[in-house]
Design a protein around this motif. Structure first.
Motif, short mmCIF file in Angstrom:
data_model
loop_
_atom_site.label_atom_id
_atom_site.label_comp_id
_atom_site.label_asym_id
_atom_site.label_seq_id
_atom_site.Cartn_x
_atom_site.Cartn_y
_atom_site.Cartn_z
N UNK A 3 0.85 -1.19 0.00
CA UNK A 3 0.00 0.00 0.00
C UNK A 3 0.89 1.24 0.00
N UNK A 4 0.57 2.20 -0.85
CA UNK A 4 1.35 3.44 -0.95
C UNK A 4 1.08 4.32 0.27
N UNK A 5 2.15 4.92 0.79
CA UNK A 5 2.01 5.88 1.89
C UNK A 5 1.36 7.15 1.37
N UNK A 6 0.45 7.70 2.12
CA UNK A 6 -0.22 8.92 1.67
C UNK A 6 0.70 10.13 1.81
N UNK A 7 1.57 10.12 2.81
CA UNK A 7 2.52 11.22 3.00
C UNK A 7 3.89 10.63 3.34
N UNK A 8 4.58 10.08 2.34
CA UNK A 8 5.87 9.44 2.61
C UNK A 8 6.91 10.43 3.13
N UNK A 9 7.77 9.94 3.99
CA UNK A 9 8.84 10.77 4.56
C UNK A 9 10.06 10.61 3.68
N UNK A 10 10.50 11.70 3.09
CA UNK A 10 11.59 11.66 2.10
C UNK A 10 12.87 11.09 2.69
N UNK A 11 13.21 11.45 3.92
CA UNK A 11 14.46 10.95 4.51
C UNK A 11 14.40 9.43 4.69
N UNK A 12 13.23 8.89 4.99
CA UNK A 12 13.07 7.44 5.09
C UNK A 12 13.25 6.80 3.72
N UNK A 13 12.67 7.42 2.70
CA UNK A 13 12.82 6.89 1.34
C UNK A 13 14.28 6.92 0.91
N UNK A 14 15.00 7.97 1.27
CA UNK A 14 16.42 8.07 0.95
C UNK A 14 17.20 6.98 1.66
N UNK A 15 16.90 6.79 2.94
CA UNK A 15 17.58 5.75 3.72
C UNK A 15 17.34 4.37 3.11
N UNK A 16 16.11 4.09 2.73
CA UNK A 16 15.79 2.80 2.12
C UNK A 16 16.50 2.63 0.78
N UNK A 17 16.60 3.71 0.00
CA UNK A 17 17.33 3.64 -1.27
C UNK A 17 18.81 3.35 -1.03
N UNK A 18 19.36 3.90 0.02
CA UNK A 18 20.76 3.65 0.36
C UNK A 18 20.95 2.21 0.80
N UNK A 19 20.04 1.69 1.60
CA UNK A 19 20.13 0.28 2.01
C UNK A 19 20.02 -0.64 0.80
#
Length: 170
Positions: A3-19
């Motif tokens: 399910x897509x987040x309605x208001x994703x947190x950009x820093x979390x998305x960045x961290x996940x992309x780094x992982x």
């Protein structure tokens, strides 16, 4: 599906992309991680430093690597999955009595994820390991398993053996 987040947190998305960059590459440099994650080198460096401080990343001689701390998290997720505790003794018994490789897998977000495997004499060879996810193709494997059980003279086990405790195959 996820399910897509309605208001994703950009820093979390960045961290996940780094992982994910660390998972996809072998000991990448800060520049490699930044390029793969689509962020600046300073952003990648700051995230990697934080991950290292908390024990999730190791800065090795060749570059950055995921630490075994993730294995602790994965083991916690696996042991908190009810089917793992219920089906594991059945898988061990099945493997012992048939001499076959036995896997326990579950469906997660449309993929099959292997939770456990126990080896017999490997009459069926599969490329499986705990935590590996794959397309969920249980029915053809169930048929192959049934044929192999018949060929080794085992009438005691069927494709539903691991599901004796009320767990469903689909």
């Amino acid at each position: 599906m996820t399910e897509k987040a309605t208001r994703p947190i950009r820093s979390d998305e960045t961290l996940l992309a780094i992982l994910e960059a660390l998972e996809a590459q072998t000991a990448p440099s800060v520049s490699d991680v930044a390029t793969h994650a689509g962020v600046s080198k300073s952003t990648a460096h700051n995230h990697l430093s934080t991950l290292r401080e908390h024990g999730y990343v190791v800065d090795g001689e060749r570059g950055y690597e995921l630490s075994l701390r993730f294995l602790e998290l994965g083991e916690s997720a696996r042991t908190n999955t009810e089917i793992y505790e219920v089906a594991r003794p059945h898988a061990d018994e099945l493997s012992r009595e048939t001499g076959l490789l036995v896997n326990i897998s579950v469906e997660d977000r449309g993929k099959g994820v292997y939770l456990y495997r126990t080896r017999g004499d490997d009459r069926i060879r599969l490329s499986t390991r705990a935590a590996k996810s794959t397309s969920y193709i249980a029915p053809p494997l169930e048929r192959r398993f049934s044929r192999t059980c018949r060929s080794v003279g085992s009438n005691r086990f069927s494709t539903n053996t691991a599901f004796r405790s009320g767990l469903k195959t689909r």
